[in-house]
Enzyme design. Structure first.
Site, PDB file in Angstrom:
ATOM      1  N   SER A 194       0.773  -1.158   0.096  1.00 23.89           N
ATOM      2  CA  SER A 194      -0.013   0.230  -0.048  1.00 23.89           C
ATOM      3  C   SER A 194       0.660   1.338   0.194  1.00 23.89           C
ATOM      4  CB  SER A 194      -0.980  -0.115   1.127  1.00 23.89           C
ATOM      5  OG  SER A 194      -0.170  -0.013   2.550  1.00 23.89           O
ATOM      6  N   HIS A 222      -5.403  -4.029  -1.539  1.00 26.07           N
ATOM      7  CA  HIS A 222      -5.263  -2.885  -2.597  1.00 26.07           C
ATOM      8  C   HIS A 222      -5.298  -3.421  -3.969  1.00 26.07           C
ATOM      9  CE1 HIS A 222      -4.381   0.371   0.445  1.00 26.07           C
ATOM     10  NE2 HIS A 222      -3.819  -0.673   1.029  1.00 26.07           N
ATOM     11  N   LYS A 252     -11.792  -0.963   0.168  1.00 22.51           N
ATOM     12  CA  LYS A 252     -11.027  -0.067  -0.594  1.00 22.51           C
ATOM     13  C   LYS A 252     -11.915  -0.043  -1.939  1.00 22.51           C
ATOM     14  CE  LYS A 252      -7.293  -1.115   2.303  1.00 22.51           C
ATOM     15  NZ  LYS A 252      -7.312  -0.089   3.378  1.00 22.51           N
TER      16      LYS A 252
END
Ligand SMILES: Cc1ncc(COP(=O)(O)O)c(C=O)c1O
Length: 396
Positions: A194, A222, A252
């Protein structure tokens, strides 16, 4: 009438003194964190402390789905049908029917037999790792794995050895040296890191793990919705069949909340029976589960949207002479905490929100701006960001 008791007389407050001292030392290192009110709205615009809107290049809403009208409608419909909260752990009465649909959808997207949905990605990692390995076992982990993996590792009480970031040779050395002395072995990496935006070499690590009877866990927080056609790091790296544990978050690119593990049916059955952070915690609110379901449907059906964040990240990086990213994350390492904070403030003055990440989130001396790109950014937003960064002397 009942008499109201007086508060206790003032006591020597060593607790508050400890907190004040700790805060002061963090402040001196520019490492104190503060919460600001951040009102997010459509198209990556947000207002900080009620101020003028800023364009955010800092959050993880990679596809803009947290404010997508269909996702919001799905959340509302789930709340209308099943209530605002789950009411209990999933193993008690909190397992509303949307969970099953969501787990089936995640398993289909990830290409696994089954999946388990947790309260968050953090809760997933602190539950999965101690369920699979214990005191007699070995964990081989990348040195830059997310902090919740460290928490899971500590809870497991297994022996842990860290390999240099993305260094397959070093992982091989550690396995050669330590594997034989332990029972089970877990290899743990982030699919996408990340803070750096790079991808783990899952094919090489997966083969290595197989050769040493180690189980590879990739944290795809991610990666889901952003790479591999939205299916994540295993699919992006051609490592199909080599990553038996695909973990991730729904907070996310999915734009909602919750965590998951996609794996074989026996593994998922074991997790649902033994993982403490699955069992001893209340189920997700139905709205979060309903929103995730709709968002995953959008991810499956809109490949153009899925490809856009990386495309924008590449445009930005090329313009500033930075290495071409494979993910929507572009780090710009500044150095000291103070300089990184200064650069973040300068961008805010120009209308952009880009957070400065500092130790302990990143290693000492590598405080950085982390630019993250979303399908919701307009081309014009990126063009102006490039112009402003050039004006401020950032990049190149
Ligand atoms: C790599 C990684 N793993 C796990 C998490 C935790 O996920 P969640 O926010 O759902 O707890 C995060 C971020 O928050 C992350 O960046």
């Amino acid at each position: 009438m009942q008499q109201i008791k007086k508060p206790h007389p003032a006591m020597p407050d060593s607790l508050s003194d400890f907190a004040l001292g700790k805060l002061a030392s963090l402040e001196a290192k520019n490492q104190r964190r503060t919460l600001v009110d951040t009102a997010r709205s459509m198209a990556m615009a947000l207002s900080v402390d009620g101020g003028a809107p800023l364009i955010s290049f800092t959050d993880n809403d990679y596809l803009g789905l947290s404010t997508h009208p269909d996702v919001i409608d799905a959340a509302k419909a789930a709340a209308d049908q099943f209530g605002a909260g789950a009411g209990a752990s999933r193993l008690v009465t909190g397992n509303h029917p949307l969970y099953r649909k969501l787990e089936q959808k995640i398993a289909a997207l990830k290409g696994t037999e089954d999946a388990a949905v947790f309260g968050s990605g953090y809760l997933a990692n602190v539950g999965i790792i101690p369920t699979l390995v214990g005191k007699e076992d070995l964990i081989i982990a990348d040195e830059l794995v997310h902090t919740c993996i460290h928490a899971g590792v500590q809870l497991s009480r297994a022996t842990v050895k860290f390999f240099r970031h993305n260094d397959v040779g070093h992982a091989a050395e550690l396995l050669a040296e330590h594997r034989a002395a332990h029972g089970r072995c877990l290899m743990v990496v982030d699919g996408v890191y990340s803070m750096d935006g790079d991808i783990a070499p899952l094919k090489e690590l997966g083969l290595l793990a197989q050769n040493h009877d180690a189980w590879l866990l990739a944290d795809d927080a991610h990666a889901l919705g952003t790479i591999g056609g939205g299916r994540g790091s295993m699919h992006a790296t051609g490592a199909e069949g080599l990553v038996p544990l695909q973990m991730g978050t729904l907070s996310k690119a999915v734009g909602s909340y919750g965590g998951y593990l996609a794996a074989s049916k026996p593994v998922i059955d074991l997790i649902k029976t033994r993982a403490r952070s699955f069992i001893y915690t209340t189920g997700l609110p139905p709205a979060a589960v309903g929103a995730s379901l709709k968002a995953l449907e959008l991810i499956e059906n809109d490949q153009e949207k899925v490809a856009r964040p990386v495309k924008l990240a590449r445009t930005f990086a090329a313009a500033l002479g930075l290495p071409a990213p494979d993910t929507p994350i572009v780090p710009l390492v500044i150095g000291t905490e103070a300089d990184a904070l200064g650069a973040s403030d300068a961008l805010a003055t120009e209308g952009f929100k880009v957070i400065a990440f500092r130790p302990p989130t990143v290693p000492e001396g590598t405080s950085r701006l982390r630019f993250s790109f979303s399908a919701s950014h307009r081309d014009a937003d990126v063009d102006r960001l490039i112009a402003v960064c050039k004006k401020l002397g950032l990049g190149d």
